[in-house]
Scaffold this motif. Sequence first.
Motif, PDB file in Angstrom:
ATOM      1  N   SER A 168      10.871  45.946  64.727  1.00 30.94           N
ATOM      2  CA  SER A 168      12.095  45.378  65.696  1.00 30.94           C
ATOM      3  C   SER A 168      12.892  47.021  65.394  1.00 30.94           C
ATOM      4  O   SER A 168      12.089  47.959  64.431  1.00 30.94           O
ATOM      5  CB  SER A 168      12.635  44.347  65.169  1.00 30.94           C
ATOM      6  N   HIS A 212      19.132  37.448  58.922  1.00 36.90           N
ATOM      7  CA  HIS A 212      17.888  37.056  60.127  1.00 36.90           C
ATOM      8  C   HIS A 212      16.122  37.292  59.986  1.00 36.90           C
ATOM      9  O   HIS A 212      15.676  37.264  61.172  1.00 36.90           O
ATOM     10  CB  HIS A 212      18.635  38.897  60.948  1.00 36.90           C
ATOM     11  N   ASP A 214      14.653  39.031  69.643  1.00 35.48           N
ATOM     12  CA  ASP A 214      15.918  38.685  69.091  1.00 35.48           C
ATOM     13  C   ASP A 214      16.269  37.349  69.571  1.00 35.48           C
ATOM     14  O   ASP A 214      16.534  36.894  71.043  1.00 35.48           O
ATOM     15  CB  ASP A 214      16.995  39.551  68.672  1.00 35.48           C
ATOM     16  N   HIS A 222      13.161  35.834  61.385  1.00 29.31           N
ATOM     17  CA  HIS A 222      11.268  36.156  62.065  1.00 29.31           C
ATOM     18  C   HIS A 222       9.891  35.876  61.431  1.00 29.31           C
ATOM     19  O   HIS A 222       9.802  35.680  62.028  1.00 29.31           O
ATOM     20  CB  HIS A 222      12.335  37.778  62.257  1.00 29.31           C
TER      21      HIS A 222
HETATM   22 ZN    ZN Z   1      15.571  41.045  64.779  1.00 30.41          ZN
END
Ligand code: ZN
Length: 375
Positions: free
Chosen positions: A156, A132, A324, A136
């Motif tokens: 985040s 993940h 996200d 980003h």
């Molecule tokens: Zn995230």
Amino acid sequence: MQSSSDVTQHPAGALVLGLESSCDDTAAAVVRHTAQGEDAVATLVLAERVARQDDAHAPYGGVVPEIAARAHAERLDDLAAEVIRAAGITFFDLDAVAATAGPGLIGGVMVGVSVGKAVALATDTPLIAVNHLEGHALSPRLSEAVAFPYLALIVSGGHSQFIIVEAVGRYRRLGSTIDDAAGEAFDKTAKLLGLPQPGGPALERLAAEGDAQAIRLPRPFLGRDGCDFSFAGLKTAALRAWEAGDGGDRLRANLAASFQAAVAEVMADRAARALTAARAIAPVDTLAVVGGVAANAAIRAALTGVAERVGARLVAPPLKWCTDNAAMIALAGAERLALGLTDPLDAPARARWPLDPAAASAAPASGGGRKGPRA
Ligand code: ZN
Ligand code: KG4
């Protein structure tokens, strides 16, 4: 767990389905990726959908992992079918399927990885298990040409870290938070002030009505060597100021403004250090701020000031690609596919998964994909 393979790509560019389910946003996207080299914008987002779960978690004041996982399971396959349709293709046109395989809330990650594996198996296309944070870190490349190497500030709900993005798959972490993530601090302070979750956007709106000088809050780590953050003390100081006051609207707005100003000032200071540290290692001329907190205008303004002072460029993806989303996962998958980096069908779902394994043991792992105060 990576394996190289000969990849047959679509002549007009590889078509990649991206799936995201690591926290409380269920998302799917289809991108077309043409490997035009590092400097070109080579990825076109053909279709994308995000289903937020704010309402489901609202009664609990934070993300409840079990509720999140169930919601992902209910929505993800439909969203995948929708983006395939909206992109004007079929599942059998795909060149690969990329699913977030961590870090994050494990129930949700398992849902995404399982759907990804099912599509890969049924269509006989490669699976790419995407970190993940890699999504980003690469997300600025969705909207503009951002050449390697660059410095990414990932801020985040679950993460606050500086990463030198040397190339696809080559990441060097310079620093991270030693306690709360920036978004987590925003969310907890917002909760204290009685604002809805996720708290960052609500706190930013309230801050616009307040005086940022009104309440003197600490600036943790300001001026300190290194590129780490700390937000726990700031959050606690906000709590003390709130408890010592009259609980009125003026105090609420002033506290929101003062808190946001403190975060922005600390972030600017840390970013200046990180740019210097990065430049000692690699020819970095771009600072990319990514993740949900990058949506904050005061923080963007502070970072723009830093970048200008040191002759660097600040890049921040559009809002929809800061929070996200699956476009960034599809992009990361496409960039990995172009390098022949695919994963076997037994690739694991991982709650924790540092982007830079070498740095993982050097600093405490914090906020493994968590977002918002827990119920
Ligand atoms: Zn995230
Ligand atoms: O990247 P993201 O959607 O999810 C994670 O991977 O965590 O980030 C969500 C976080 C939340 O903590 C939210 O409050 C924060 O980003 N956020 C903001 C703003 N918009 C979202 N924080 C401050 N100001 C904002 N405008």
